[in-house]
Design a protein around this motif. Structure first.
Motif, short mmCIF file in Angstrom:
data_model
loop_
_atom_site.label_atom_id
_atom_site.label_comp_id
_atom_site.label_asym_id
_atom_site.label_seq_id
_atom_site.Cartn_x
_atom_site.Cartn_y
_atom_site.Cartn_z
N PRO A 161 25.47 43.43 34.56
CA PRO A 161 24.27 43.89 35.28
C PRO A 161 24.59 44.50 36.65
N ASP A 162 25.49 43.85 37.40
CA ASP A 162 25.85 44.34 38.73
C ASP A 162 27.14 45.15 38.74
N GLN A 163 27.72 45.33 37.57
CA GLN A 163 28.94 46.13 37.40
C GLN A 163 30.01 45.70 38.42
N TYR A 164 30.48 46.63 39.27
CA TYR A 164 31.58 46.31 40.19
C TYR A 164 31.16 45.37 41.32
N ASP A 165 29.86 45.17 41.49
CA ASP A 165 29.38 44.25 42.53
C ASP A 165 29.12 42.85 41.97
N THR A 166 29.60 42.60 40.77
CA THR A 166 29.46 41.27 40.15
C THR A 166 30.35 40.26 40.87
N LYS A 167 29.78 39.12 41.28
CA LYS A 167 30.56 38.03 41.87
C LYS A 167 31.34 37.32 40.76
N VAL A 168 32.63 37.09 40.98
CA VAL A 168 33.47 36.51 39.92
C VAL A 168 33.48 34.99 39.95
N GLY A 169 32.95 34.37 41.02
CA GLY A 169 32.94 32.92 41.11
C GLY A 169 34.26 32.37 41.65
N GLU A 170 34.28 31.07 41.90
CA GLU A 170 35.49 30.43 42.43
C GLU A 170 36.65 30.58 41.45
#
Length: 575
Positions: free
Chosen positions: A463-472
């Motif tokens: 949904p956020d493509q390259y702005d997706t948060k990957v998490g810890e």
């Protein structure tokens, strides 16, 4: 112990030195402000009570003047001293945090091999807080307690030395007994601190390995239960000792108060002192009593904070990675030699275990080089020595004709793009994780390297493509996806040497094949070092170095090594 404390305070002074003047003004100013309050209240009460008894109006005016002007003066002083005190501490601790962060960057990797992450985390959080408490809380409390007791005692003696001596004797008796309780409390607090550290380690391991913990809780839980039970028992013991101390102090207080009541009544009736003096002395006695009763506890708290400060100072004093010995202008490495990396009689051990034994090999410019061998043969260690995560026991490694010991660690690692097997992603966006390879990279450049690493198509489905948060630790991505983001990050970094340590182990066959094609293309402009177990992935390498028991046993192309009927052929057939 005293010498160690002096050493700690001298180092604390060094951190505070740029603003030591304002800090000391704030420290002693605040302590004095708190210490003078009971004196002002005592004399205000004295004149009010003496006015009530004698009816002299000047006593009431004096009381109003003392209380009114004292309150205005104290409020003004408190605001000024509090600002200078807290600002000095806040700025100093900001400097300390910066030093700690930089120290972590410069401490050799083997420090973290030998130190539990729970201990390091405790130093960064709890011990750093204790260091701030030395500056801001516990040291000031000790000074305030002493100043309050001294001021109160002096003015008590001025008002009536006979009653004052009697009260001080009682206070000294209480101090002697409270000192014994303080020693017991210090011992309990030390044991609690040690067991809390153990408990923190257990909890940290649970958090890091939660999925495994769910299947093997029966192994971890007894460790938790044992440590937690010890802490419960220590807490009960501390409560019991505290109750005994409180019981004793209550007894002393009532004996003191009852005796003082009769003595004071006798002296007032016989005009040996005024009622105002007695009330003022009682008010001031609280300051003396507080000093004697709490000073031991406050010193224990200060000692505990000093212990935490020592751990912070120990981290800050750790040996850091060496500084540069050759300036950048002297290197001129681009066209220096065709053999850009030379391992010369390299020997290395982890503790008593020898990992590499007299390794001699060379790596040429703009080639793909594969390091292969069984687990524990020294492949990854050789790469880590090249990046100076560790230093050799003997021998040398030349990079562009210069010993790597002559390079600044940062400049050395700027020459190398590294992708480990367990790719670490930071808890930010995919875009920012890739951009770490080159901070000035454009969004289009990030997209291009993502395409090369075969991760772009997946990113565009998010949904956020390259702005997706990957998490810890990149937990929201699969192992293979994390590896491809790590490869994209390394491709983006403009380094002449590219090291992949099992960096495609989590990829499926199709993506791994595509990545291998990209690596072959990269080797036209970079030197690519591949560490691999799956030998099918490195058959196209320009040179394969076979390692066995810490030594180089074979070198050559895939075809050359297969024809030699040696270790490589056996590994290839088994794989």
């Amino acid at each position: 112990m005293e010498q160690k404390n002096r050493s700690v305070f001298s180092q604390l002074y060094a951190f505070m030195r740029p603003r030591i003047g304002w800090y000391l003004i704030g420290l002693f100013g605040l302590s004095m402000t708190h210490a003078i309050v009971p004196v002002i209240l005592a004399f205000g009460m004295k004149f009010v009570i003496d006015f009530s008894v004698n009816g002299q109006s000047n006593l009431l005016r004096t009381s109003v003047y003392i209380l009114g002007s004292g309150m205005i003066l104290l409020v003004t002083m408190y605001v000024f001293f509090s600002y200078t005190f807290r600002t000095s501490i806040r700025r100093t601790m900001t400097d300390v945090k910066k030093k700690i962060f930089r120290q972590i960057q410069l401490v050799p990797v083997d420090y973290f091999d030998k130190t539990h992450s729970g201990d390091a985390l405790s130093t960064l959080n709890h011990d750093q807080f204790l260091m701030e408490m030395v500056y801001g809380g516990h040291l000031r409390n000790v000074i305030t307690s002493v100043m309050t007791g001294m001021y109160s005692a002096i003015f008590m003696m001025i008002l009536d030395w006979r009653i004052s001596v009697f009260l001080i004797i009682f206070a000294l008796l209480a101090t002697a007994v409270n000192s014994k309780f303080a020693r017991i409390g210090k011992k309990i607090a030390k044991e609690q601190s040690e067991n809390n550290a153990v408990l923190a380690k257990v909890m940290l391991e649970v958090f890091h390995g939660l999925s495994v913990f769910k299947f093997y809780a029966n192994f971890i839980y007894p460790k938790f239960e044992k440590t937690n039970s010890v802490l419960v028992n220590l807490g009960m013991k501390a409560t019991h000792e505290g109750a005994k101390q409180q019981q004793f102090n209550t007894l002393i207080h009532w004996l003191n108060f009852t005796t003082l009541l009769f003595i004071s009544a006798y002296m007032v009736v016989n005009n040996l002192t005024s009622l105002g003096n007695v009330v003022a002395i009682m008010q001031l006695y609280a300051g003396v009593s507080m000093m004697f009763n709490t000073l031991g506890r406050l010193i224990v708290q200060l000692q505990n904070s000093i212990a935490g400060t020592e751990r912070v100072l120990k981290m800050l004093s750790l040996q850091i990675e060496g500084e540069e010995q050759v300036s950048r202008s002297e290197r001129q490495y681009e066209e220096l030699t065709e053999c850009i990396i030379n391992f010369i009689s390299v020997t290395f051990s982890y503790g008593d275990k020898k990992i590499l034994d007299n390794v001699n090999t060379s790596i040429s410019k703009n080639q793909s080089i594969a390091l292969v061998g069984t687990s524990g043969s020294g492949k990854s260690t050789l790469a880590k020595l090249l990046m100076r995560f560790y230093d050799t026991d003997s021998g040398d490694i030349l990079l562009f004709g210069k010993s790597i010991s002559q390079y600044n660690h940062k400049d050395l690692r700027d020459l190398i793009a590294y992708v480990p097997q367990d790719t670490y992603l930071f808890n930010t966006t995919i875009r920012e994780n890739i951009r770490m390879g080159r901070l000035d990279a454009s969004d289009q450049e990030i997209i291009e390297v993502a395409k090369l690493s075969q991760i772009h198509d997946y990113i565009t489905t998010l949904p956020d493509q390259y702005d997706t948060k990957v998490g810890e630790k990149g937990i929201r991505l699969s192992g293979g996806q994390r590896q491809r983001v790590g490869i994209a990050r390394a491709i983006l970094k403009p380094s002449p040497i590219f090291v992949l340590d099992e960096a495609t182990s989590a990829l499926d066959s199709e993506n791994e094949s595509k990545i291998q094609d990209i690596i072959q293309t990269l080797s036209q402009s970079r030197t690519v070092i591949i560490i691999a177990h799956r030998l099918s992935t490195i058959v196209q390498s320009d040179k394969i170095i076979v390692m066995e028991r810490g030594q180089v046993v074979e070198e050559g192309t895939h075809e050359e090594l297969i024809s030699q009927m040696g270790s490589y052929r056996q590994l290839y057939l088994v794989g």
